[in-house]
Write a protein that holds these residues in place. Structure first.
Motif, PDB file in Angstrom:
ATOM      1  N   THR A  92      50.037  12.017  29.581  1.00  0.00           N
ATOM      2  CA  THR A  92      48.605  12.294  29.716  1.00  0.00           C
ATOM      3  C   THR A  92      48.210  13.438  28.785  1.00  0.00           C
ATOM      4  N   LEU A  93      47.183  13.215  27.974  1.00  0.00           N
ATOM      5  CA  LEU A  93      46.655  14.250  27.087  1.00  0.00           C
ATOM      6  C   LEU A  93      45.132  14.249  27.207  1.00  0.00           C
ATOM      7  N   ILE A 109      42.708   4.734  18.608  1.00  0.00           N
ATOM      8  CA  ILE A 109      43.741   5.634  19.114  1.00  0.00           C
ATOM      9  C   ILE A 109      44.388   5.052  20.366  1.00  0.00           C
ATOM     10  N   SER A 110      43.560   4.493  21.239  1.00  0.00           N
ATOM     11  CA  SER A 110      44.091   3.914  22.474  1.00  0.00           C
ATOM     12  C   SER A 110      45.067   2.776  22.176  1.00  0.00           C
ATOM     13  N   SER A 111      44.738   1.949  21.175  1.00  0.00           N
ATOM     14  CA  SER A 111      45.636   0.836  20.842  1.00  0.00           C
ATOM     15  C   SER A 111      46.892   1.329  20.134  1.00  0.00           C
ATOM     16  N   ALA A 112      46.772   2.472  19.411  1.00  0.00           N
ATOM     17  CA  ALA A 112      47.934   3.027  18.707  1.00  0.00           C
ATOM     18  C   ALA A 112      48.879   3.759  19.653  1.00  0.00           C
ATOM     19  N   CYS A 115      51.094   3.485  25.515  1.00  0.00           N
ATOM     20  CA  CYS A 115      51.826   4.014  26.674  1.00  0.00           C
ATOM     21  C   CYS A 115      51.304   5.368  27.124  1.00  0.00           C
ATOM     22  N   TRP A 116      50.242   5.833  26.503  1.00  0.00           N
ATOM     23  CA  TRP A 116      49.697   7.151  26.830  1.00  0.00           C
ATOM     24  C   TRP A 116      48.367   7.001  27.563  1.00  0.00           C
ATOM     25  N   GLU A 117      48.114   7.928  28.468  1.00  0.00           N
ATOM     26  CA  GLU A 117      46.794   8.017  29.097  1.00  0.00           C
ATOM     27  C   GLU A 117      46.018   9.130  28.406  1.00  0.00           C
ATOM     28  N   LEU A 118      44.925   8.759  27.758  1.00  0.00           N
ATOM     29  CA  LEU A 118      44.078   9.736  27.093  1.00  0.00           C
ATOM     30  C   LEU A 118      42.842   9.982  27.950  1.00  0.00           C
ATOM     31  N   ARG A 119      42.566  11.240  28.215  1.00  0.00           N
ATOM     32  CA  ARG A 119      41.362  11.611  28.946  1.00  0.00           C
ATOM     33  C   ARG A 119      40.445  12.370  27.989  1.00  0.00           C
ATOM     34  N   PHE A 120      39.159  12.071  28.051  1.00  0.00           N
ATOM     35  CA  PHE A 120      38.201  12.679  27.135  1.00  0.00           C
ATOM     36  C   PHE A 120      37.248  13.569  27.923  1.00  0.00           C
TER      37      PHE A 120
END
Length: 290
Positions: A92-93, A109-112, A115-120
């Motif tokens: 998570t970032l 970025i999400s497709s790249a 496996c990561w959870e991105l929070r904005f």
């Protein structure tokens, strides 16, 4: 304001021995506001920390005793923040922003990073660090300039012309392009004073022969565009944001002769987590592909 932040500001004043330099060059707040905050710290400690006259600022005995302890506390707090960040869920970032990111970045970025959870997180303009300063975000998508204190690194990912947003009924709205001299007497929307150099950049302060007329202040782009639509003021925007914030009651036009704006990915120099570096690399790669 937290006790840690109060101590951090005390350390800056103690290092500069100038409230004016500390406020303007390193903290990006007004000098009266900084003086009030230091006074509140003195009241809480029941001790005078600085001797001040019209020309000099010096530490009192109490201030000199506090300085090494304040530095230690601030350093320990920052170390604790880093430890907590490292112990958080590894995937998570948090990405900070102040104007809409757009430009195809978020899906790219999400497709790249599947496996990561991105929070904005949107951060108001009063914070010139876009959330990096107090640790609420890991990486920021920010318009330069950001505070050049040595605490941050950045990579420019886009350069865009500066345009002006006007109400649709504004007399200049019929022109295909305007100049800064056409806007000399126009009231502008300004960021809060705490935004520091970024406020001046978006008022084109370096290109003016006299200060901009500030008609209103706004904390977010959404507030700024509402003020523009109402006819109260105009505002400078990047060419990309002119498109992202398109609406029927606002018209945007290029401003001839202004140096362009620069969009950057910014991170804390002290944050050496591989995950942060990976996110920065992906941002840069995706932006270059847009």
């Amino acid at each position: 304001m937290t006790s840690i932040e109060a101590l951090r500001r005390f350390v800056v004043v103690a290092e500069e021995l100038s409230f004016t330099r500390a406020a303007a060059d390193r903290l990006f707040i007004s000098q009266p506001s900084l003086s009030r905050q230091i006074r509140q710290l003195e009241l809480s400690l029941r001790a005078r920390l600085f001797e001040r006259d019209h020309r000099t600022v010096t530490l009192t005995a109490a201030g000199a005793a506090l300085l090494p302890e304040a530095r230690r506390i601030v350093e320990q707090w920052e170390s604790a923040q880093r430890a907590v960040a490292a112990a958080r869920e590894d995937r998570t970032l948090v990405v900070g922003f102040q104007t809409r990111i757009g430009r195809g970045l978020v899906p790219s970025i999400s497709s790249a990073l599947p496996c990561w959870e991105l929070r904005f997180r949107q951060v108001p303009w009063h914070d010139p660090t876009v959330g990096l300063g107090d640790g609420q975000v890991d990486v920021a998508v920010a318009w330069l300039p950001v505070p050049d204190t040595g605490e941050y690194e950045w990579t420019v990912v886009s350069t865009e012309e500066r345009w002006v947003a006007l109400s649709a009924s504004h007399p200049l709205a019929t022109r295909p392009e305007v100049t800064l001299s056409d806007l000399t007497e126009e009231p502008f929307v300004a960021m809060p004073a705490s935004a520091g150099p970024m406020r001046d950049f978006w008022l084109a302060g370096d290109q003016r022969s006299k200060p901009a007329v500030v008609g209103a202040e706004a904390e977010t782009a959404e507030e700024a565009f509402e003020l523009v639509a109402s006819g109260r003021a105009v505002v400078l925007v990047s060419a990309g944001n002119a498109e992202l914030y398109r609406r029927d009651d606002v018209v945007s036009r290029p401003v001839a002769g202004l140096p362009p704006s620069r969009l950057a990915i910014v991170w804390r120099r002290s944050d050496r987590r591989p995950a942060v570096r990976t996110l920065v690399e992906v941002f840069v790669t995706c932006m270059c592909a847009v």
